[in-house]
Design a protein around this motif. Structure first.
Motif, PDB file in Angstrom:
ATOM      1  N   GLN A 179     -12.574  35.220  -6.248  1.00  0.00           N
ATOM      2  CA  GLN A 179     -13.084  37.059  -6.903  1.00  0.00           C
ATOM      3  C   GLN A 179     -13.947  36.328  -7.677  1.00  0.00           C
ATOM      4  O   GLN A 179     -15.308  37.427  -7.647  1.00  0.00           O
ATOM      5  N   PHE A 180     -13.772  35.217  -8.846  1.00  0.00           N
ATOM      6  CA  PHE A 180     -15.360  35.244  -9.145  1.00  0.00           C
ATOM      7  C   PHE A 180     -16.518  35.129  -8.431  1.00  0.00           C
ATOM      8  O   PHE A 180     -17.872  35.695  -8.423  1.00  0.00           O
TER       9      PHE A 180
ATOM     10  N   SER B 138      -9.051  32.777  -7.146  1.00  0.00           N
ATOM     11  CA  SER B 138      -9.929  32.883  -9.018  1.00  0.00           C
ATOM     12  C   SER B 138     -11.345  32.179  -8.481  1.00  0.00           C
ATOM     13  O   SER B 138     -12.040  33.612  -8.683  1.00  0.00           O
TER      14      SER B 138
ATOM     15  N   ARG C 293     -10.324  30.270 -13.765  1.00  0.00           N
ATOM     16  CA  ARG C 293     -11.477  31.536 -14.658  1.00  0.00           C
ATOM     17  C   ARG C 293     -11.467  31.043 -15.655  1.00  0.00           C
ATOM     18  O   ARG C 293     -12.791  31.177 -16.048  1.00  0.00           O
TER      19      ARG C 293
ATOM     20  N   GLY D  38      -3.912  29.443  -6.558  1.00  0.00           N
ATOM     21  CA  GLY D  38      -4.372  30.046  -7.528  1.00  0.00           C
ATOM     22  C   GLY D  38      -5.800  29.658  -7.462  1.00  0.00           C
ATOM     23  O   GLY D  38      -6.750  30.613  -7.943  1.00  0.00           O
TER      24      GLY D  38
ATOM     25  N   THR E 100      -2.360  29.631 -13.489  1.00  0.00           N
ATOM     26  CA  THR E 100      -3.985  28.329 -12.338  1.00  0.00           C
ATOM     27  C   THR E 100      -5.096  29.529 -12.296  1.00  0.00           C
ATOM     28  O   THR E 100      -5.895  28.874 -12.527  1.00  0.00           O
ATOM     29  N   TYR E 101      -4.465  30.691 -11.860  1.00  0.00           N
ATOM     30  CA  TYR E 101      -6.459  31.857 -11.892  1.00  0.00           C
ATOM     31  C   TYR E 101      -6.915  31.504 -13.276  1.00  0.00           C
ATOM     32  O   TYR E 101      -8.504  31.152 -13.397  1.00  0.00           O
ATOM     33  N   LEU E 102      -6.263  31.699 -13.979  1.00  0.00           N
ATOM     34  CA  LEU E 102      -6.383  32.285 -15.455  1.00  0.00           C
ATOM     35  C   LEU E 102      -7.853  30.424 -16.237  1.00  0.00           C
ATOM     36  O   LEU E 102      -8.625  30.686 -16.469  1.00  0.00           O
TER      37      LEU E 102
END
Lengths: 220, 301
Positions: free
Chosen positions: B295-296, B292, B196, B288, B191-193
């Motif tokens: 972090q972004f 993300s 992202r 997730g 999910t993070y990816l």
């Protein structure tokens, strides 16, 4: 009133985009910013609009230093401005009306009221019939007028426009100037960068010239 | 100016999230399938593990306590004790083993010839007690209570066996939990990816929104909805996959159970597992997306 004191921006390289610039822009002024490409016009605009942080020096609006706003305060500061910048193009996947509505929706205006005001703004710039089309289907002049509608729809106190008449034919360029003059007449401070000084000669109240990041001329 | 209500802002963001999901339907489908598999696989293993544990705890392998009466008490007294324990709350059932029956069984073994030479039956009356609860501490407690009963000589219980069964069940549960945690991490990473990639694809739009004065909360709202929706979708598909696997696996497991006399294979209801999968998918998707986004925003501040 916008005040820039010893304002400088040095990019890695190092490239000095702006060097020790002192500038005060009174509220309601129509300021023309001139200079060759790379003179520092866009950097100045980005610094005033809070899109960049200065390497040193300061930008203050009504005596409030922008650097002290912090991450939480910057978005609210940016809402004071109407921007016609290459950094803020029209979003190609959203309709003209949706693009123009963005500043209002971001500010939390109800969707219904936002689109009522969008309709008025588009009518004022002569794009009422193109509201539901996507920006890439518009001509260059129409796109520029749509960008101006987006810049003024939320009634900002300052409009910053970087080359708003570039790549437009004479008729479209004059139409854009007429619009900007009308918004200025309503009390909006105008900061306009242009290579075509003659086009704005009748409306500009002040002209500054930048060269190599320095203020070299300031004419009232 | 009329300000927007909370719901209007959320509805608008939800609409944007649905648009993002629909923009690349094939990518959405593939990611959903990967996430659904990550959810359905450990769920299926947990279901099988729970079923096998249920078998071990079932009647075919239940622990038995063997109780030998004193030689001095007569048959009526022994049967009275048996009856009393049959009514005990901690006891599932009691089988009385008369000394004659025990002797007859012993005569059929290798010891038969030696036993035949004895003048009298050396065996006492006995009973086998099956506890209602199989936890080692419950079995030990019952053993102590039986040993304290008047007229009882010896109480024997294979507590090591009980502990082995529970150890196996504990290990199985831990393996299922470790797998679930592992796949949950995988789902978070996926999910993070996905978020992202959406953020990178929307870089220009985010830059414009920022220039126009949008806060991180406003920019992130559609992506939070996106993560939640993606997880919810994966949960629904995962629940469907799991339901299909359960339907496919139940008949052979039932047959196996029948052959070993272990009863049916119904670890837990299918609907409960399905609801848990959908909820887990939505929560992991939202989590997730949150990781993300944070972090972004930290990187692009």
């Amino acid at each position: 009133m916008i005040r820039c004191e010893k304002l400088a921006k040095i990019y890695p390289g190092p490239v000095a985009a702006l060097v020790d610039l002192d500038l005060t822009i009174p509220a309601g002024q129509f300021l023309l910013v001139c200079g060759h490409s790379g003179a520092g016009k866009t950097t100045l605009f980005r610094l005033i609009a809070g899109l960049e942080t200065p390497t040193h020096g300061s930008v203050s609006v009504n005596e409030h230093d922008v650097a002290r706003l912090g991450r939480g305060g910057l978005p609210y500061y940016r809402r004071r401005f109407g921007l016609v910048l290459s950094d803020a193009p029209l979003l190609p996947q959203r309709t003209v009306a949706e693009n123009v509505a963005l500043p209002l929706l971001i500010a939390g205006v109800s969707r219904r009221q936002a689109f009522e005001r969008v309709a008025l703004a588009l009518e004022r710039v002569g794009l009422a019939g193109r509201a539901h089309e996507l920006p890439p289907t518009l001509s260059g002049g129409e796109q520029q007028r749509a960008a101006i509608a987006r810049a003024v729809v939320h009634r900002p106190s300052v409009v910053i426009a970087d080359e708003p008449t570039a790549q437009l034919d004479r008729d479209n360029a004059e139409e854009v100037v007429r619009l900007l003059r009308a918004f200025h007449a309503a009390g909006v401070t105008m900061i306009i960068a242009t290579h075509d000084e003659a086009l704005f000669a009748s409306v500009a109240q002040r002209r500054i010239v930048l060269a190599n990041g320095r203020l070299v001329e300031d004419t009232w | 100016m009329v300000k927007r209500g909370w719901w209007e802002g959320q509805t608008e963001a939800l609409g944007r999230a649905l648009t993002l999901l629909g923009r690349a339907p094939l990518v959405t489908a593939v990611v959903t399938l990967v996430l659904a598999t990550a959810l359905a696989l450990p769920a299926t293993m947990a279901w099988i593990g729970a079923g096998v544990t249920q078998w071990f705890g079932g009647q075919g392998t239940e622990p038995q306590i063997t109780v030998f009466f004193q030689q001095t008490i007569d048959r009526e007294e022994a049967l009275a004790i048996v009856q009393r324990w049959r009514e005990d709350e901690a006891v599932a059932r009691v089988v009385f083993v008369p000394r004659e029956a025990a002797l007859a069984r012993l005569l059929q073994t290798d010891l038969g010839e030696a036993i035949e030479t004895l003048p009298d039956n050396p065996l006492p009356d006995a009973m086998t007690v099956v506890p209602r609860r199989f936890a080692p501490q419950d079995v030990a407690q019952l053993q102590q209570r039986l040993a304290a009963e008047a007229g009882i000589e010896t109480v024997q219980v294979d507590t090591a066996w009980v502990e082995r069964v529970h150890g196996l069940a504990r290990a199985g549960t831990m393996v299922a939990a470790a797998l679930a945690a592992w796949f949950a991490l995988g789902m978070l990473a996926q999910t993070y990816l996905a978020i992202r990639l959406q953020l990178v694809a929307a870089a220009q739009e985010i830059s414009v929104l920022r220039a126009l004065g949008a806060t991180d909360g406003y920019i992130g709202r559609p992506f939070r909805w996106f993560g939640w929706l993606q997880g919810l979708l994966a949960g629904c598909v995962g629940a469907a996959l799991w339901g299909g696997l359960v339907a496919w696996l139940t008949p052979p497991f039932d047959e196996l159970a029948r052959l070993y006399g272990l009863g049916g294979f119904f670890p837990f209801p299918v609907w409960a597992g399905g609801v848990a999968l959908v909820a887990a998918g939505a929560v992991l998707g939202a989590l997730g997306a949150e990781i993300s986004l944070r972090q972004f925003f930290r990187a692009s501040a």
